[in-house]
Write a protein that holds these residues in place. Structure first.
Motif, PDB file in Angstrom:
ATOM      1  N   ALA A 129       0.808  -1.249   0.124  1.00  0.00           N
ATOM      2  CA  ALA A 129       0.035  -0.036   0.152  1.00  0.00           C
ATOM      3  C   ALA A 129       0.995   1.380  -0.068  1.00  0.00           C
ATOM      4  O   ALA A 129       0.586   2.187  -0.605  1.00  0.00           O
ATOM      5  N   GLU A 140      -6.117   6.490  -3.421  1.00  0.00           N
ATOM      6  CA  GLU A 140      -6.263   5.949  -2.127  1.00  0.00           C
ATOM      7  C   GLU A 140      -7.066   4.624  -2.120  1.00  0.00           C
ATOM      8  O   GLU A 140      -6.314   3.560  -1.341  1.00  0.00           O
ATOM      9  N   ALA A 143      -4.412   1.814  -3.236  1.00  0.00           N
ATOM     10  CA  ALA A 143      -3.368   1.566  -2.271  1.00  0.00           C
ATOM     11  C   ALA A 143      -3.745   0.817  -1.288  1.00  0.00           C
ATOM     12  O   ALA A 143      -3.291  -0.076  -0.633  1.00  0.00           O
ATOM     13  N   GLU A 144      -4.884   1.295  -0.414  1.00  0.00           N
ATOM     14  CA  GLU A 144      -5.461   0.626   0.543  1.00  0.00           C
ATOM     15  C   GLU A 144      -6.135  -0.630   0.320  1.00  0.00           C
ATOM     16  O   GLU A 144      -6.176  -1.341   1.275  1.00  0.00           O
ATOM     17  N   SER A 145      -6.532  -1.017  -0.911  1.00  0.00           N
ATOM     18  CA  SER A 145      -7.043  -2.174  -1.186  1.00  0.00           C
ATOM     19  C   SER A 145      -5.919  -3.651  -0.836  1.00  0.00           C
ATOM     20  O   SER A 145      -6.152  -4.744  -0.691  1.00  0.00           O
ATOM     21  N   GLN A 146      -4.577  -2.930  -0.848  1.00  0.00           N
ATOM     22  CA  GLN A 146      -3.507  -4.135  -0.501  1.00  0.00           C
ATOM     23  C   GLN A 146      -3.624  -4.585   0.960  1.00  0.00           C
ATOM     24  O   GLN A 146      -3.153  -5.833   1.206  1.00  0.00           O
ATOM     25  N   ASP A 165      -3.217  -1.129   9.649  1.00  0.00           N
ATOM     26  CA  ASP A 165      -4.341  -0.302   8.983  1.00  0.00           C
ATOM     27  C   ASP A 165      -4.036   1.116   9.591  1.00  0.00           C
ATOM     28  O   ASP A 165      -4.374   2.196   9.042  1.00  0.00           O
ATOM     29  N   PHE A 168      -1.235   3.046   8.321  1.00  0.00           N
ATOM     30  CA  PHE A 168      -1.547   3.593   6.699  1.00  0.00           C
ATOM     31  C   PHE A 168      -2.641   4.737   7.066  1.00  0.00           C
ATOM     32  O   PHE A 168      -2.358   5.916   6.439  1.00  0.00           O
ATOM     33  N   GLU A 172      -2.014   8.732   5.620  1.00  0.00           N
ATOM     34  CA  GLU A 172      -2.674   9.255   4.699  1.00  0.00           C
ATOM     35  C   GLU A 172      -2.716  10.880   4.193  1.00  0.00           C
ATOM     36  O   GLU A 172      -2.236  10.994   3.052  1.00  0.00           O
TER      37      GLU A 172
END
Length: 180
Positions: A129, A140, A143-146, A165, A168, A172
């Motif tokens: 991510a 976003e 990236a965050e889907s990782q 999490d 991240f 952000e």
């Protein structure tokens, strides 16, 4: 309702377990970035030769007393591959210094890169991510889907690996994601 929640959690955990047991190998960006669990010697050899991986990022840290690490280091050396060892913990947020070191090490690392941790779900998810967000300037959501169940990561505040999490989310704004 509690029974349904437990059933859903059980199915999610089973899926995550199967994914990890199979090496949890995924392409993030074809020819540039791959992610996985710690691979067996045979699996790693296939990635190094078939995908022509030039850099391995081991998020478990150097572990010279462990068979998996000795084999990984041996194969990296035999294939003239750079091995970067970063001792991340999935159970605590990364410091800004740890994130900065990761970014600096990957900025000039030869591609393709293979990033892994033990299961390829939590630390590896955060690393992928961050790479997508900071280096590739992905949106976003991409990236965050990782950090998702697809890779075996369970993004619930009650899990011990939710620190990935939280890291991240904390980063952000510095990644350009100002509206989340």
């Amino acid at each position: 309702m509690l029974g349904l929640l437990l059933a859903i959690s059980g199915v999610a955990a089973l899926y995550a377990g199967i994914t990890v047991a199979q090496g949890n190998f995924h392409t993030v960006i074809e020819g540039e970035l791959y992610r996985s669990a710690t691979l067996s010697g045979t699996q790693l050899e296939a990635a190094l030769t078939g995908l022509k991986v030039r850099t391995i990022v081991n998020l478990r840290g150097a572990s010279p007393d462990q068979d998996w690490y000795r084999e990984e280091a041996r194969l990296a050396s035999a294939h003239d591959v750079i091995l970067i060892n970063l001792p991340w913990s999935a159970r605590r947020e990364l410091s800004d210094a740890e994130v900065a070191e990761f970014m600096a090490r990957l900025a000039d690392a030869p591609r393709p890169i293979l990033i892994h941790c033990r299961s390829g779900a939590d630390r590896t998810g955060l690393a992928a991510a961050l790479y997508l967000a900071a280096i590739k300037r992905a949106d976003e959501e991409t990236a965050e889907s990782q950090l998702s169940l697809w890779f075996g990561h369970i993004a619930l505040p009650v899990t011990p690996f939710y620190a990935m999490d939280e890291t991240f989310e904390r980063l952000e704004p510095s990644l350009g994601y100002l509206d989340s």
